[in-house]
Design a protein around this motif. Sequence first.
Motif, PDB file in Angstrom:
ATOM      1  N   ALA A   1       0.823  -1.215   0.000  1.00 12.80           N
ATOM      2  CA  ALA A   1       0.000   0.000   0.000  1.00 12.80           C
ATOM      3  C   ALA A   1       0.861   1.272   0.000  1.00 12.80           C
ATOM      4  CB  ALA A   1      -0.953  -0.013   1.190  1.00 12.80           C
ATOM      5  N   LEU A   2       1.872   1.311   0.875  1.00 14.05           N
ATOM      6  CA  LEU A   2       2.715   2.512   0.940  1.00 14.05           C
ATOM      7  C   LEU A   2       3.536   2.686  -0.343  1.00 14.05           C
ATOM      8  CD1 LEU A   2       3.321   4.917   2.778  1.00 14.05           C
ATOM      9  CD2 LEU A   2       5.249   3.650   3.716  1.00 14.05           C
ATOM     10  N   PRO A   3       4.177   1.612  -0.863  1.00 15.79           N
ATOM     11  CA  PRO A   3       4.851   1.764  -2.168  1.00 15.79           C
ATOM     12  C   PRO A   3       3.908   2.265  -3.259  1.00 15.79           C
ATOM     13  CG  PRO A   3       5.550  -0.280  -1.146  1.00 15.79           C
ATOM     14  CD  PRO A   3       4.481   0.304  -0.258  1.00 15.79           C
ATOM     15  N   ALA A   4       2.637   1.833  -3.241  1.00 16.11           N
ATOM     16  CA  ALA A   4       1.680   2.293  -4.253  1.00 16.11           C
ATOM     17  C   ALA A   4       1.480   3.801  -4.140  1.00 16.11           C
ATOM     18  CB  ALA A   4       0.345   1.566  -4.080  1.00 16.11           C
ATOM     19  N   ILE A   5       1.358   4.294  -2.911  1.00 14.48           N
ATOM     20  CA  ILE A   5       1.190   5.734  -2.702  1.00 14.48           C
ATOM     21  C   ILE A   5       2.469   6.478  -3.095  1.00 14.48           C
ATOM     22  CG2 ILE A   5       0.861   7.515  -0.930  1.00 14.48           C
ATOM     23  CD1 ILE A   5      -1.142   5.705   0.393  1.00 14.48           C
ATOM     24  N   MET A   6       3.618   5.850  -2.823  1.00 17.12           N
ATOM     25  CA  MET A   6       4.888   6.464  -3.219  1.00 17.12           C
ATOM     26  C   MET A   6       4.946   6.656  -4.731  1.00 17.12           C
ATOM     27  SD  MET A   6       7.573   4.261  -0.991  1.00 17.12           S
ATOM     28  CE  MET A   6       7.751   4.431   0.788  1.00 17.12           C
ATOM     29  N   LEU A   7       4.565   5.614  -5.467  1.00 12.86           N
ATOM     30  CA  LEU A   7       4.631   5.674  -6.931  1.00 12.86           C
ATOM     31  C   LEU A   7       3.691   6.758  -7.462  1.00 12.86           C
ATOM     32  CD1 LEU A   7       6.034   4.199  -9.272  1.00 12.86           C
ATOM     33  CD2 LEU A   7       3.984   2.793  -9.500  1.00 12.86           C
ATOM     34  N   THR A   8       2.491   6.813  -6.889  1.00 13.95           N
ATOM     35  CA  THR A   8       1.513   7.834  -7.290  1.00 13.95           C
ATOM     36  C   THR A   8       2.100   9.237  -7.110  1.00 13.95           C
ATOM     37  OG1 THR A   8      -0.187   6.348  -6.459  1.00 13.95           O
ATOM     38  CG2 THR A   8      -0.867   8.593  -6.935  1.00 13.95           C
ATOM     39  N   SER A   9       2.721   9.455  -5.949  1.00 14.09           N
ATOM     40  CA  SER A   9       3.273  10.771  -5.641  1.00 14.09           C
ATOM     41  C   SER A   9       4.444  11.098  -6.555  1.00 14.09           C
ATOM     42  CB  SER A   9       3.732  10.810  -4.185  1.00 14.09           C
ATOM     43  OG  SER A   9       2.762  10.232  -3.355  1.00 14.09           O
ATOM     44  N   LEU A  10       5.245  10.078  -6.826  1.00 10.13           N
ATOM     45  CA  LEU A  10       6.407  10.231  -7.694  1.00 10.13           C
ATOM     46  C   LEU A  10       5.968  10.704  -9.077  1.00 10.13           C
ATOM     47  CD1 LEU A  10       9.384   9.352  -7.052  1.00 10.13           C
ATOM     48  CD2 LEU A  10       8.975   7.409  -8.525  1.00 10.13           C
ATOM     49  N   TRP A  11       4.938  10.074  -9.599  1.00  9.50           N
ATOM     50  CA  TRP A  11       4.447  10.420 -10.934  1.00  9.50           C
ATOM     51  C   TRP A  11       3.964  11.861 -10.972  1.00  9.50           C
ATOM     52  CZ3 TRP A  11      -0.649  11.665 -12.552  1.00  9.50           C
ATOM     53  CH2 TRP A  11      -0.801  11.772 -13.940  1.00  9.50           C
ATOM     54  N   GLN A  12       3.245  12.271  -9.916  1.00  3.34           N
ATOM     55  CA  GLN A  12       2.676  13.618  -9.928  1.00  3.34           C
ATOM     56  C   GLN A  12       3.741  14.686  -9.713  1.00  3.34           C
ATOM     57  OE1 GLN A  12       1.919  16.106  -7.455  1.00  3.34           O
ATOM     58  NE2 GLN A  12       0.357  17.243  -8.593  1.00  3.34           N
ATOM     59  N   GLY A  13       4.758  14.367  -8.890  1.00  2.00           N
ATOM     60  CA  GLY A  13       5.667  15.420  -8.442  1.00  2.00           C
ATOM     61  C   GLY A  13       6.963  15.576  -9.216  1.00  2.00           C
ATOM     62  N   ALA A  14       7.383  14.548  -9.967  1.00  2.62           N
ATOM     63  CA  ALA A  14       8.713  14.573 -10.586  1.00  2.62           C
ATOM     64  C   ALA A  14       8.893  15.765 -11.530  1.00  2.62           C
ATOM     65  CB  ALA A  14       8.975  13.266 -11.326  1.00  2.62           C
ATOM     66  N   GLY A  15       7.825  16.125 -12.257  1.00  3.18           N
ATOM     67  CA  GLY A  15       7.917  17.213 -13.226  1.00  3.18           C
ATOM     68  C   GLY A  15       8.283  18.549 -12.582  1.00  3.18           C
ATOM     69  N   PHE A  16       7.791  18.766 -11.379  1.00  2.09           N
ATOM     70  CA  PHE A  16       8.076  20.009 -10.660  1.00  2.09           C
ATOM     71  C   PHE A  16       9.572  20.118 -10.375  1.00  2.09           C
ATOM     72  CE2 PHE A  16       8.033  22.976  -7.132  1.00  2.09           C
ATOM     73  CZ  PHE A  16       6.961  23.805  -7.418  1.00  2.09           C
ATOM     74  N   GLN A  17      10.132  19.045  -9.813  1.00  4.21           N
ATOM     75  CA  GLN A  17      11.563  19.021  -9.509  1.00  4.21           C
ATOM     76  C   GLN A  17      12.378  19.121 -10.794  1.00  4.21           C
ATOM     77  OE1 GLN A  17       9.517  17.808  -7.465  1.00  4.21           O
ATOM     78  NE2 GLN A  17      10.353  17.959  -5.426  1.00  4.21           N
ATOM     79  N   MET A  18      11.889  18.456 -11.859  1.00  2.00           N
ATOM     80  CA  MET A  18      12.596  18.469 -13.133  1.00  2.00           C
ATOM     81  C   MET A  18      12.799  19.899 -13.640  1.00  2.00           C
ATOM     82  SD  MET A  18      11.167  17.242 -16.790  1.00  2.00           S
ATOM     83  CE  MET A  18      10.189  18.747 -16.885  1.00  2.00           C
ATOM     84  N   VAL A  19      11.752  20.705 -13.542  1.00  2.00           N
ATOM     85  CA  VAL A  19      11.836  22.081 -14.028  1.00  2.00           C
ATOM     86  C   VAL A  19      12.859  22.888 -13.230  1.00  2.00           C
ATOM     87  CG1 VAL A  19      10.553  24.252 -14.148  1.00  2.00           C
ATOM     88  CG2 VAL A  19       9.563  22.166 -15.064  1.00  2.00           C
ATOM     89  N   ILE A  20      12.902  22.663 -11.917  1.00  2.00           N
ATOM     90  CA  ILE A  20      13.872  23.378 -11.081  1.00  2.00           C
ATOM     91  C   ILE A  20      15.299  22.958 -11.442  1.00  2.00           C
ATOM     92  CG2 ILE A  20      14.681  23.711  -8.712  1.00  2.00           C
ATOM     93  CD1 ILE A  20      11.778  23.428  -7.820  1.00  2.00           C
ATOM     94  N   VAL A  21      15.501  21.648 -11.618  1.00  6.15           N
ATOM     95  CA  VAL A  21      16.837  21.159 -11.979  1.00  6.15           C
ATOM     96  C   VAL A  21      17.237  21.689 -13.361  1.00  6.15           C
ATOM     97  CG1 VAL A  21      18.258  19.122 -12.390  1.00  6.15           C
ATOM     98  CG2 VAL A  21      16.558  19.082 -10.584  1.00  6.15           C
ATOM     99  N   LEU A  22      16.270  21.692 -14.282  1.00  2.00           N
ATOM    100  CA  LEU A  22      16.549  22.185 -15.636  1.00  2.00           C
ATOM    101  C   LEU A  22      16.999  23.646 -15.598  1.00  2.00           C
ATOM    102  CD1 LEU A  22      16.448  21.097 -18.510  1.00  2.00           C
ATOM    103  CD2 LEU A  22      14.115  21.929 -18.704  1.00  2.00           C
ATOM    104  N   ALA A  23      16.324  24.453 -14.775  1.00  2.00           N
ATOM    105  CA  ALA A  23      16.731  25.857 -14.630  1.00  2.00           C
ATOM    106  C   ALA A  23      18.145  25.939 -14.074  1.00  2.00           C
ATOM    107  CB  ALA A  23      15.750  26.596 -13.718  1.00  2.00           C
ATOM    108  N   GLY A  24      18.465  25.047 -13.129  1.00  2.00           N
ATOM    109  CA  GLY A  24      19.802  25.005 -12.561  1.00  2.00           C
ATOM    110  C   GLY A  24      20.848  24.636 -13.604  1.00  2.00           C
TER     111      GLY A  24
END
Lengths: 276, 285
Positions: free
Chosen positions: B148-171
Amino acid sequence: MTSRAAIALVYTGLLLMGLLFISPIAFMLAGSFKPDARVLMEAGEWRAFWPAEMSLQNYRDVFTRVDFARFLWNSLLINGAIVGLGLLVNALAGYAFARLAWRGRDLMLSLVLAVMIIPIEAIAVPLFYLVSLFGWRDTYLVQILPFIANAFSIYLFYTYFIGMPRELEEAARIDGAGVLRTFFSVILPNAKAVFASVAILTFLTQWGAFLWPLMVTSSESVRPLPLAIATFHSLPPLQWGDIFAFGMMMVLPVLLIFLVFQPWFVRGVAATGIKG
Amino acid sequence: MISMPALLGLLAFVVAPFLLAVVLGFSNLRLGSPLPLEWVGFEQYRRIFADPSFTRALFNNLLFALVVVPLQTALALVLALLLNRRLRGIALFRTLFFMPVVFPLSLVAVVWILIFAPGPNGTMNAFLELVSLGAWTPHDFLRDTRLALPAIMLTSLWQGAGFQMVIVLAGLQAIPAELYEAAMIDGAGRWQQFWHVTLPQLRNTMIFVVLVTTILAFRLFDQVQIMTQGGPHDATTTVMFEAVEAAFTRQQVARGAAMSVVLFVVVLLISWLQRRLARQEREVA
């Protein structure tokens, strides 16, 4: 310089990741056009991503089952008010910190910086208690007021205004313009980028607000979309086609705004990283 | 004073509630309770740390951070590196990876409930069966104490990775091109350039991304509330889920306030650590 093989590798990587990222969205989009029973039945096949028989029945069902227009209006009203009033109030504060000399400024600035790390989760419980005490639950106001003033927005405005050349303002001052006049006629037109960034960032974080509305609203008349989709999911009968249609309609306005103003979104998010 | 509205707002809706949380944490306040209000010292804190659900919640948040933070940061870095070049169609991919960020978490949670549907018909089960060449046996992810917890982790990962990606890309794009040119003159290959130019230059950005993702891990609530209600057997409960359960569902305001204070202390520790790390770097440079 870059070899063909390297380019092919990059594209393969992008394509693979792209497919993984898009599949949940494609699943939802396809499912929203399918007969309800098929959504679950075909969830484990390639047909999950392809609606063989298209119909708008699910979309019609959403409107007959719940008052979708009402939820959309609630979300638009709440977020519009937070973004609009937030821009005004936080930009003025950022300007006061950047350009005006007043007593207690440095103290207040360190307060703003300190407050920046307090997440809504850490204050939801006492705020919920206060709101219950004053009998403010179940209103629009309680979903708007606490989120107008925002430490991070003030900080973004402050750093942007600090970096602006002073000449423009000085010219206006010499012409006899007051602080507010100067702000609206000189600063505002020259700082569109930071306004757009803050507006988009505020909108992104507030549009999905779930925890706070869950705690303070109980009637559908003031509930926003993120709460409504969760309630709709648990409303029997469980019809996945309807749920996906609801989801599509909920995300479509944001998706359109995102696609049109994409460079601004990216800049707005990238702005959060400057902090470090 | 033109800064008044914003400052009053912060004082009334952030500072005051925060101080109130600290005060309430030392009381026995319950909504609608006939008992008189009393100051009980650290009693609430003693109780929540003796409560297996709450310690499990803290553990789950920590586990979530330990798994999601490295994975999501690495994913964001890989995506940003792939996107940081002038190739045809790059903009399209950037749009695609960022798209989940505009999806509200509650909608994402609802959609992923169906993705994690039990039985061979479930999307995730079918996908895992496909990539494992039939070795995967179907699981009921959200009702499985280990999944159950890994499932929630994967869900969050999918939703959130793009946000971090944009910050890293700017860096990445802020790294001066001269540094790469100098490295190339020194005969550095691509891999060496990555280790000796890209990563050191990206250090503060990465520290920031790690900080934000860690704090988000401790704020985890929406997905849990919608997908699992903290279950099965507290396998997915979080500090925030417990705080809302206490204050909102059971009206134990003081208990919920104490939990909020614990959450804040954790967030404070993480921020403090980030500042120290970022400062160290400046001193070295």
